[in-house]
Design an enzyme around this catalytic site. Structure first.
Site, PDB file in Angstrom:
ATOM      1  N   GLU A 145      -5.515  -3.960   1.731  1.00  8.16           N
ATOM      2  CA  GLU A 145      -5.967  -5.202   3.379  1.00  8.16           C
ATOM      3  C   GLU A 145      -7.349  -5.602   3.065  1.00  8.16           C
ATOM      4  OE1 GLU A 145      -5.167  -1.858   2.673  1.00  8.16           O
ATOM      5  OE2 GLU A 145      -3.667  -1.365   4.483  1.00  8.16           O
TER       6      GLU A 145
ATOM      7  N   TRP B  35     -15.619  19.278  11.663  1.00  3.36           N
ATOM      8  CA  TRP B  35     -14.684  18.435  11.261  1.00  3.36           C
ATOM      9  C   TRP B  35     -15.751  19.157   9.517  1.00  3.36           C
ATOM     10  CZ3 TRP B  35     -10.277  16.638  11.497  1.00  3.36           C
ATOM     11  CH2 TRP B  35     -10.100  15.975  12.779  1.00  3.36           C
TER      12      TRP B  35
ATOM     13  N   LYS C  54     -10.869  20.807  10.162  1.00  2.43           N
ATOM     14  CA  LYS C  54     -11.462  21.070  11.243  1.00  2.43           C
ATOM     15  C   LYS C  54     -11.360  22.542  11.128  1.00  2.43           C
ATOM     16  CE  LYS C  54     -11.261  19.221  15.437  1.00  2.43           C
ATOM     17  NZ  LYS C  54     -11.054  18.148  16.250  1.00  2.43           N
TER      18      LYS C  54
ATOM     19  N   THR D 262       1.090  -1.277   0.598  1.00  2.00           N
ATOM     20  CA  THR D 262      -0.156  -0.243   0.156  1.00  2.00           C
ATOM     21  C   THR D 262       1.129   1.105   0.161  1.00  2.00           C
ATOM     22  OG1 THR D 262       0.601   0.030   2.169  1.00  2.00           O
ATOM     23  CG2 THR D 262      -1.811  -1.162   1.926  1.00  2.00           C
TER      24      THR D 262
HETATM   25  P1  AMP Z   1      -6.539   1.556  -1.584  1.00  2.00           P
HETATM   26  O1  AMP Z   1      -5.892   0.544  -0.510  1.00  2.00           O
HETATM   27  O2  AMP Z   1      -4.823   2.433  -2.577  1.00  2.00           O
HETATM   28  O3  AMP Z   1      -6.989   1.120  -2.515  1.00  2.00           O
HETATM   29  O4  AMP Z   1      -6.556   2.723  -0.801  1.00  2.00           O
HETATM   30  C1  AMP Z   1      -8.135   2.333   0.415  1.00  2.00           C
HETATM   31  C2  AMP Z   1      -8.242   3.335   0.594  1.00  2.00           C
HETATM   32  O5  AMP Z   1      -9.073   4.437  -0.648  1.00  2.00           O
HETATM   33  C3  AMP Z   1      -9.715   2.940   1.774  1.00  2.00           C
HETATM   34  O6  AMP Z   1      -9.436   3.348   2.618  1.00  2.00           O
HETATM   35  C4  AMP Z   1     -10.551   4.643   1.024  1.00  2.00           C
HETATM   36  O7  AMP Z   1      -9.665   5.921   2.299  1.00  2.00           O
HETATM   37  C5  AMP Z   1     -10.099   5.035   0.125  1.00  2.00           C
HETATM   38  N1  AMP Z   1     -11.559   4.514  -1.254  1.00  2.00           N
HETATM   39  C6  AMP Z   1     -11.363   3.328  -1.544  1.00  2.00           C
HETATM   40  N2  AMP Z   1     -13.502   3.353  -2.027  1.00  2.00           N
HETATM   41  C7  AMP Z   1     -14.211   4.611  -1.894  1.00  2.00           C
HETATM   42  C8  AMP Z   1     -14.769   4.969  -1.961  1.00  2.00           C
HETATM   43  N3  AMP Z   1     -15.696   4.104  -2.934  1.00  2.00           N
HETATM   44  N4  AMP Z   1     -15.531   5.946  -1.462  1.00  2.00           N
HETATM   45  C9  AMP Z   1     -14.027   6.995  -0.916  1.00  2.00           C
HETATM   46  N5  AMP Z   1     -13.392   5.741  -0.148  1.00  2.00           N
HETATM   47  C10 AMP Z   1     -12.813   5.523  -1.373  1.00  2.00           C
END
Ligand code: AMP
Length: 540
Positions: free
Chosen positions: A328, A442, A437, A185
């Site tokens: 994850e 928020w 903030k 990640t």
């Molecule tokens: P990644 O591990 O790079 O796929 O990123 C995951 C993160 O992307 C999540 O923890 C969210 O913060 C964001 N994310 C994934 N899907 C969405 C969604 N449908 N809406 C908003 N944020 C998302």
């Protein structure tokens, strides 16, 4: 007493053996780097995966060892997705847009023995060669006549390697909890963190994705989400579970190229991040083309704006499905598939449900916790940290010094802030590190930029918090204008009024030529903050 069922491990080679037998005529279509379209069948893929397994053995790759891939979505990457875990090695999908420092870090940290690399990414590896001395050799994913001149030591051509091998290879059975793959990640601070997937998690998730994304065996599926990110949302495995035609787009993800494949291959289902859909919309608007074959698309990775969902539904007659997931969580963790309770309330209720990140899918249990770690009520109002546990959720990072994201009672802290309502619908309010903030309250940058991105002059919008002497932080809206448009701040502010609380309105709007995007098309807020670190609001 144990059940009297057969012992049938959930492992990738079992899936391949099944698909070769029952879906062997199903097509896999790939756009190659060379620009041409390559077609073969699941039967061909199975045969070549066995040749590849023999080649891996000849290279000395042993069970438990890791092999890196730096590749687009294509048939050779599919073969690696099956042959590596099939021979009990692990694939490590590497994001080609990592910085040199991150690239050498993940290759060394994962202990990659070999790296299978697309010809166009060979220079990336040449550049970091001195920092990855433990890699024994490289395999370039190309035909013999396309093999580049390279300073990479022990470099092989993929097709030459395969041509020398027989397809006589017997996949073995092993424990379904065996590691199958690794993906890092990005992490906003510090080094990337390695997520290690098991065979069991990937197989369960491949089946689960089909159910929750409502994919049928009749679909023709174009995964735009890259296979180097979160297992391509497990679609490369779902395809063999269902016997679905796969269309793999290679490197060209611009609107025109994506449209060409959607149309020519009669694609009925596709999945990608909002950025790619916006590029497709721009192309369709310019060309006046429609999407006659596409039935459903999944938007994930970032929040889907209402305007995007509506454009798909109203202008192109395509059903949009929103999905949330993380590296994850192996692929999707939640999605708002339609329930009868929502469907009977009419179009507006359906649209509102689509704007949520949906309900946790079985095997991915969700809860929201407050600052004290106690679970918050499912009332659609109580916002807190989203935690998840399940069969396809990480329990620790690879060789991590600290695993603070994983709680002792088995939950993973996602770092997302969210609410859950009484029907289980998840609404992300922001990422923990991405909230603004203002005066102790928020502001959701996601909601604000989603609202702004519907403005007709704007191609993209992002919101960051800027220090304010009175309110601590106030939102700055950074916009990319559509070609031929100029910024009319009053018009954007008027557009936002009524869509967000008045005190949420950005204190200023500035233009940028482009937003800094990560490899998966998400806006890199940390980079944007860096760009605007010396910015201050007018008159402040
Ligand atoms: P990644 O591990 O790079 O796929 O990123 C995951 C993160 O992307 C999540 O923890 C969210 O913060 C964001 N994310 C994934 N899907 C969405 C969604 N449908 N809406 C908003 N944020 C998302």
């Amino acid at each position: 007493m144990l059940g009297l069922m057969q012992d049938f491990p959930l492992i990738i080679p079992r899936l391949l053996t099944y698909a070769e037998k029952f879906h062997r005529h199903t097509e896999i279509v790939s756009r190659r780097l060379e620009g041409d379209i390559h077609r073969y069948t699941i039967g061909d893929m199975g045969r070549r995966s066995r040749q590849l397994a023999n080649a891996l053995a000849r290279l000395g790759v042993e069970p438990g060892q890791v092999v890196g891939t730096i590749a687009w979505n294509g048939y050779r990457h599919m073969e690696l997705y099956y042959a590596l875990p099939g021979s009990q090695a692990l694939y490590h999908t590497i994001n080609p847009r990592l910085s040199s420092q991150q690239l050498s870090y993940v290759i060394s940290h994962a202990e990659d023995q070999y790296i299978f690399v697309e010809a166009m990414f060979v220079p990336l590896l040449e550049n970091v060669l001195k920092d990855i001395p433990a890699v024994k050799g490289f395999v370039v994913l190309c035909d013999e006549d396309a093999m580049p001149d390279t300073s990479l030591p022990n470099a092989h051509c993929y097709e030459t390697l395969l041509a020398a091998e027989s397809d006589d290879y017997q996949w073995q059975d092993f424990d379904e909890n065996t590691a199958a793959g690794i993906c890092y990640t990005s992490g906003t601070t510090g080094n990337p963190k390695g997520v290690v997937y098991s065979h069991r998690a990937l197989i369960l998730q491949a089946m689960n994705s089909a159910i929750h994304m409502e994919i049928t065996a009749r679909d023709s599926v174009l995964p735009i989400v890259p296979m180097f990110h979160v297992n391509g949302w497990t679609l490369p495995y779902t395809a063999l579970v269902m016997g679905i035609k796969l269309v793999l787009p290679g490197k060209d993800l611009d609107g025109a190229s994506v449209f060409e494949l959607l149309d020519a291959e009669k694609v009925s289902f596709s999945a990608g991040v909002p950025t790619v859909w916006q590029m497709l919309f721009d192309h369709l608007e310019e060309s006046g083309q429609k999407l006659p074959y596409l039935n459903k698309i999944v938007i994930g990775g970032s929040a889907a704006a209402r305007s995007m969902l509506e454009t798909f539904r109203d202008k192109y007659d395509v059903e949009p499905l929103h999905a949330w997931g993380m590296t994850e969580t192996s692929s999707i963790g939640s999605t708002p598939t339609m329930t009868s309770h929502v469907a009977c309330q009419g179009e507006e209720a359906i649209m509102r449900s689509k704007m949520t990140q949906g309900r946790g899918i079985f095997g991915a249990e969700l809860k929201i916790v407050g600052e004290d770690g106690a679970e918050l009520p499912m009332d659609g109002k109580s916002a807190g940290t989203l935690c998840i546990r399940g069969w396809a959720v990480s329990s620790a990072y690879l060789k991590a010094e600290s695993n603070k994201e994983f709680t002792e009672d088995g939950w993973f802290d996602t770092g997302d802030l969210a609410t859950l309502n009484e029907y289980g619908y998840l609404q992300l309010t922001d990422r923990a590190k991405d909230m603004i903030k203002s005066g102790g309250e928020w502001i959701s940058s996601i909601d604000l930029e989603n609202a702004a991105s519907g403005h007709p002059d704007l191609a993209a919008a992002a919101v960051i918090g800027i220090h304010h002497p009175k309110w601590e932080e106030r939102p700055l809206l950074v916009v990319v204008l559509k070609p031929g448009h100029s910024l009319d701040k009053t018009s954007v502010l008027q557009y936002l009024e009524g869509k967000v609380a008045k005190w949420w309105l950005p204190d200023d709007i500035v233009t940028a030529d482009a937003l800094p995007l990560g490899a998966t098309g998400k806006v890199q807020k940390n980079e944007l903050r860096e760009q605007f670190k010396s910015y201050s609001f007018p008159g402040v």
